[in-house]
Write a protein that holds these residues in place. Structure first.
Motif, PDB file in Angstrom:
ATOM      1  N   ARG A 177       0.461  -3.697  -4.200  1.00 27.75           N
ATOM      2  CA  ARG A 177      -0.418  -2.573  -3.912  1.00 27.75           C
ATOM      3  C   ARG A 177      -0.426  -2.199  -2.431  1.00 27.75           C
ATOM      4  O   ARG A 177      -0.362  -1.019  -2.068  1.00 27.75           O
ATOM      5  CB  ARG A 177      -1.838  -2.911  -4.360  1.00 27.75           C
ATOM      6  CG  ARG A 177      -2.875  -1.876  -3.946  1.00 27.75           C
ATOM      7  CD  ARG A 177      -4.283  -2.432  -3.939  1.00 27.75           C
ATOM      8  NE  ARG A 177      -5.199  -1.498  -3.289  1.00 27.75           N
ATOM      9  CZ  ARG A 177      -5.375  -1.434  -1.973  1.00 27.75           C
ATOM     10  NH1 ARG A 177      -4.694  -2.229  -1.169  1.00 27.75           N
ATOM     11  NH2 ARG A 177      -6.235  -0.567  -1.452  1.00 27.75           N
ATOM     12  N   SER A 178      -0.518  -3.187  -1.561  1.00 26.06           N
ATOM     13  CA  SER A 178      -0.622  -2.896  -0.133  1.00 26.06           C
ATOM     14  C   SER A 178       0.623  -2.193   0.387  1.00 26.06           C
ATOM     15  O   SER A 178       0.558  -1.422   1.348  1.00 26.06           O
ATOM     16  CB  SER A 178      -0.856  -4.192   0.661  1.00 26.06           C
ATOM     17  OG  SER A 178       0.292  -5.014   0.666  1.00 26.06           O
ATOM     18  N   GLN A 234       0.221   1.522  -0.026  1.00 24.98           N
ATOM     19  CA  GLN A 234      -0.628   2.062   1.028  1.00 24.98           C
ATOM     20  C   GLN A 234       0.161   2.218   2.332  1.00 24.98           C
ATOM     21  O   GLN A 234      -0.052   3.159   3.097  1.00 24.98           O
ATOM     22  CB  GLN A 234      -1.832   1.146   1.252  1.00 24.98           C
ATOM     23  CG  GLN A 234      -2.916   1.730   2.136  1.00 24.98           C
ATOM     24  CD  GLN A 234      -4.176   0.894   2.129  1.00 24.98           C
ATOM     25  OE1 GLN A 234      -4.189  -0.231   1.624  1.00 24.98           O
ATOM     26  NE2 GLN A 234      -5.241   1.420   2.670  1.00 24.98           N
ATOM     27  N   ASP A 245      -3.957  -7.021  -8.450  1.00 26.76           N
ATOM     28  CA  ASP A 245      -4.961  -6.933  -7.396  1.00 26.76           C
ATOM     29  C   ASP A 245      -5.112  -8.328  -6.797  1.00 26.76           C
ATOM     30  O   ASP A 245      -5.681  -9.224  -7.420  1.00 26.76           O
ATOM     31  CB  ASP A 245      -6.292  -6.444  -7.982  1.00 26.76           C
ATOM     32  CG  ASP A 245      -7.365  -6.242  -6.924  1.00 26.76           C
ATOM     33  OD1 ASP A 245      -7.423  -7.033  -5.972  1.00 26.76           O
ATOM     34  OD2 ASP A 245      -8.164  -5.305  -7.064  1.00 26.76           O
ATOM     35  N   ASP A 281      -2.614  -2.764 -12.143  1.00 26.44           N
ATOM     36  CA  ASP A 281      -3.108  -1.427 -11.843  1.00 26.44           C
ATOM     37  C   ASP A 281      -1.999  -0.585 -11.232  1.00 26.44           C
ATOM     38  O   ASP A 281      -1.156  -1.098 -10.478  1.00 26.44           O
ATOM     39  CB  ASP A 281      -4.277  -1.495 -10.847  1.00 26.44           C
ATOM     40  CG  ASP A 281      -5.493  -2.202 -11.425  1.00 26.44           C
ATOM     41  OD1 ASP A 281      -5.808  -1.946 -12.603  1.00 26.44           O
ATOM     42  OD2 ASP A 281      -6.115  -2.994 -10.701  1.00 26.44           O
ATOM     43  N   THR A 329      -0.809   2.139  -8.616  1.00 26.33           N
ATOM     44  CA  THR A 329      -1.168   2.694  -7.315  1.00 26.33           C
ATOM     45  C   THR A 329      -0.058   3.648  -6.887  1.00 26.33           C
ATOM     46  O   THR A 329       1.123   3.319  -7.006  1.00 26.33           O
ATOM     47  CB  THR A 329      -1.323   1.581  -6.256  1.00 26.33           C
ATOM     48  OG1 THR A 329      -2.282   0.628  -6.710  1.00 26.33           O
ATOM     49  CG2 THR A 329      -1.792   2.161  -4.929  1.00 26.33           C
ATOM     50  N   ASN A 377       1.358   6.765  -3.948  1.00 30.01           N
ATOM     51  CA  ASN A 377       1.253   7.384  -2.624  1.00 30.01           C
ATOM     52  C   ASN A 377       2.003   8.712  -2.695  1.00 30.01           C
ATOM     53  O   ASN A 377       3.240   8.740  -2.660  1.00 30.01           O
ATOM     54  CB  ASN A 377       1.851   6.468  -1.557  1.00 30.01           C
ATOM     55  CG  ASN A 377       1.623   6.975  -0.149  1.00 30.01           C
ATOM     56  OD1 ASN A 377       1.654   8.175   0.095  1.00 30.01           O
ATOM     57  ND2 ASN A 377       1.413   6.059   0.786  1.00 30.01           N
ATOM     58  N   LYS A 422      -0.303  10.290 -12.522  1.00 30.66           N
ATOM     59  CA  LYS A 422      -1.360  10.367 -11.509  1.00 30.66           C
ATOM     60  C   LYS A 422      -2.727  10.117 -12.135  1.00 30.66           C
ATOM     61  O   LYS A 422      -3.580   9.429 -11.548  1.00 30.66           O
ATOM     62  CB  LYS A 422      -1.327  11.743 -10.837  1.00 30.66           C
ATOM     63  CG  LYS A 422      -2.372  11.902  -9.740  1.00 30.66           C
ATOM     64  CD  LYS A 422      -2.295  13.284  -9.107  1.00 30.66           C
ATOM     65  CE  LYS A 422      -3.410  13.474  -8.089  1.00 30.66           C
ATOM     66  NZ  LYS A 422      -3.391  14.837  -7.482  1.00 30.66           N
ATOM     67  N   LYS A 477      -5.038   3.895 -10.654  1.00 29.87           N
ATOM     68  CA  LYS A 477      -6.329   3.419 -10.165  1.00 29.87           C
ATOM     69  C   LYS A 477      -6.592   3.941  -8.757  1.00 29.87           C
ATOM     70  O   LYS A 477      -7.722   4.267  -8.398  1.00 29.87           O
ATOM     71  CB  LYS A 477      -6.384   1.900 -10.177  1.00 29.87           C
ATOM     72  CG  LYS A 477      -7.711   1.338  -9.675  1.00 29.87           C
ATOM     73  CD  LYS A 477      -7.718  -0.174  -9.586  1.00 29.87           C
ATOM     74  CE  LYS A 477      -9.055  -0.658  -9.038  1.00 29.87           C
ATOM     75  NZ  LYS A 477      -9.074  -2.128  -8.841  1.00 29.87           N
ATOM     76  N   GLU A 478      -5.525   3.983  -7.947  1.00 26.61           N
ATOM     77  CA  GLU A 478      -5.641   4.456  -6.577  1.00 26.61           C
ATOM     78  C   GLU A 478      -4.522   5.455  -6.297  1.00 26.61           C
ATOM     79  O   GLU A 478      -3.391   5.254  -6.717  1.00 26.61           O
ATOM     80  CB  GLU A 478      -5.525   3.305  -5.569  1.00 26.61           C
ATOM     81  CG  GLU A 478      -6.701   2.349  -5.559  1.00 26.61           C
ATOM     82  CD  GLU A 478      -6.498   1.269  -4.498  1.00 26.61           C
ATOM     83  OE1 GLU A 478      -7.259   1.255  -3.520  1.00 26.61           O
ATOM     84  OE2 GLU A 478      -5.570   0.459  -4.666  1.00 26.61           O
ATOM     85  N   VAL A 479      -4.854   6.508  -5.560  1.00 26.20           N
ATOM     86  CA  VAL A 479      -3.867   7.493  -5.145  1.00 26.20           C
ATOM     87  C   VAL A 479      -4.051   7.753  -3.654  1.00 26.20           C
ATOM     88  O   VAL A 479      -5.110   8.190  -3.222  1.00 26.20           O
ATOM     89  CB  VAL A 479      -4.001   8.813  -5.930  1.00 26.20           C
ATOM     90  CG1 VAL A 479      -2.967   9.823  -5.439  1.00 26.20           C
ATOM     91  CG2 VAL A 479      -3.840   8.569  -7.425  1.00 26.20           C
ATOM     92  N   PHE A 480      -3.014   7.458  -2.879  1.00 21.07           N
ATOM     93  CA  PHE A 480      -3.041   7.692  -1.442  1.00 21.07           C
ATOM     94  C   PHE A 480      -2.234   8.949  -1.122  1.00 21.07           C
ATOM     95  O   PHE A 480      -1.422   9.413  -1.902  1.00 21.07           O
ATOM     96  CB  PHE A 480      -2.435   6.504  -0.682  1.00 21.07           C
ATOM     97  CG  PHE A 480      -3.171   5.212  -0.890  1.00 21.07           C
ATOM     98  CD1 PHE A 480      -4.393   4.992  -0.290  1.00 21.07           C
ATOM     99  CD2 PHE A 480      -2.622   4.215  -1.674  1.00 21.07           C
ATOM    100  CE1 PHE A 480      -5.074   3.787  -0.470  1.00 21.07           C
ATOM    101  CE2 PHE A 480      -3.272   3.007  -1.864  1.00 21.07           C
ATOM    102  CZ  PHE A 480      -4.511   2.790  -1.273  1.00 21.07           C
TER     103      PHE A 480
END
Length: 326
Positions: free
Chosen positions: A250-251, A254, A264, A297, A299, A301, A317, A321-324
């Protein structure tokens, strides 16, 4: 690692290192927990923080009821072995090694101090435990094993036309070698191919990525700590060559990868913390089965996807869980 280094819980089957908390929980003596990470990067740091927060939530307070020690080997297996020997000499109640090289160093250094490992893709293949069942030794922990079929399916959702998948890996990391082999098997079954690029050291990561340019449709990176620690070098190549970069961390999304279907690591750190608490309360590691994290999850970008020439579907999309980078 030779089989002789597989640990044993004491020589007579008894608990050779009695936890400070005892069977009833926290005792008067602070519980000593020593944490050794092979390297520092956002995912492993999140794991460490999750572990610490789980102990804190259970009432273990630094300097009062908890003696917390943390060191990083800065990616050097030799340094990991030195730190492992130091920790063993300190006789903590539990040692928590993060990632395969750190765990191999700790397991080689002690056969009696409880060890609760984390972030290991293949603990059996790394000769740390004989199976994921209770080991009967001083070792248990949490694996970050990913299912290759799920990773390939995610790659195809991001880059549907992909046929050639480039993989950057560290030959010296057992977890990375295992992940590469599993990906190759799945890709071949689906009529795709894997193009490998070895990066023995963090300084080799950028050059490994560059060798893939013109040979692949997408670059994939697993939970390879050496690669993740130098990930900006991979991102730079992917952006310049417009090659979508998919990962299992995940990181890294980002930081600039297009996307990941990932664990996670903070949550996994909390999971590890619960296992450590069981040991501090008197359970034997050898009676505790190794665990895995089933929670994955998505993720994304979007800014990175644009730079790397990937088109993210509205459906994908919506599932993220996360969208950067919006």
């Amino acid at each position: 690692m030779p089989a002789a280094l597989l640990p044993a819980w004491g020589q007579d089957g008894s608990a050779a290192n009695v936890p400070a908390g005892g069977a009833g929980g926290m005792g008067k003596t602070p519980a000593a927990v020593s944490v050794l990470s092979i390297v520092e990067h956002p995912s492993l740091d999140a794991l460490r923080d999750g572990l610490h927060d789980e102990l804190k939530a259970a009432g273990y307070e630094d300097g009062k009821t908890l003696k917390w020690a943390y060191q990083s080997a800065q990616g050097n297996p030799g340094t990991a072995a030195q730190i492992a020997r130091k920790f063993v000499g300190d006789r903590p109640d539990v040692i928590v090694p993060i990632a395969t090289p750190a765990t191999q160093a700790v397991v080689a250094a002690t056969r009696d101090i409880p060890v609760v490992y984390n972030a290991i893709t293949d603990p059996v293949g790394a000769r740390l435990v004989k199976s994921m069942a209770p080991s009967g030794t001083n070792v248990t922990g949490v694996s970050d094993r990913l299912v290759a079929e799920q990773q390939v399916a995610f790659i195809r959702r991001v880059v549907p036309a992909a046929k050639r998948v480039g993989v950057i890996y560290s030959p010296g990391e057992a977890n990375s070698v295992t992940a590469k082999r599993q990906m190759q098997e799945v890709l071949e079954r689906q009529g795709m191919s894997l193009v490998e690029a070895a990066a023995p050291r963090s300084v080799d990561v950028g050059q490994a990525a560059q060798r893939l340019v013109g040979k692949v449709d997408v670059i994939y990176t697993s939970n390879d700590n050496n690669v993740i620690s130098a990930y900006e070098a991979v991102i730079k190549v992917a952006n310049s060559a417009k090659i979508p970069l998919i990962c299992a961390d995940r990181s890294s999304v980002q930081r600039g990868a297009t996307g990941a279907m990932a664990i996670d690591y903070y949550t996994m750190g909390r999971q590890t913390g619960r296992m450590v608490l069981r040991v501090l309360r008197g359970e034997r590691p050898g009676d505790m089965a190794s665990e895995t994290s089933d929670r994955l999850d998505i993720t994304l970008n979007l800014a990175a996807a644009k730079k790397q020439g990937a088109t993210i579907s509205p459906e994908l999309k919506a599932e993220a869980k996360e969208v950067f980078g919006e």
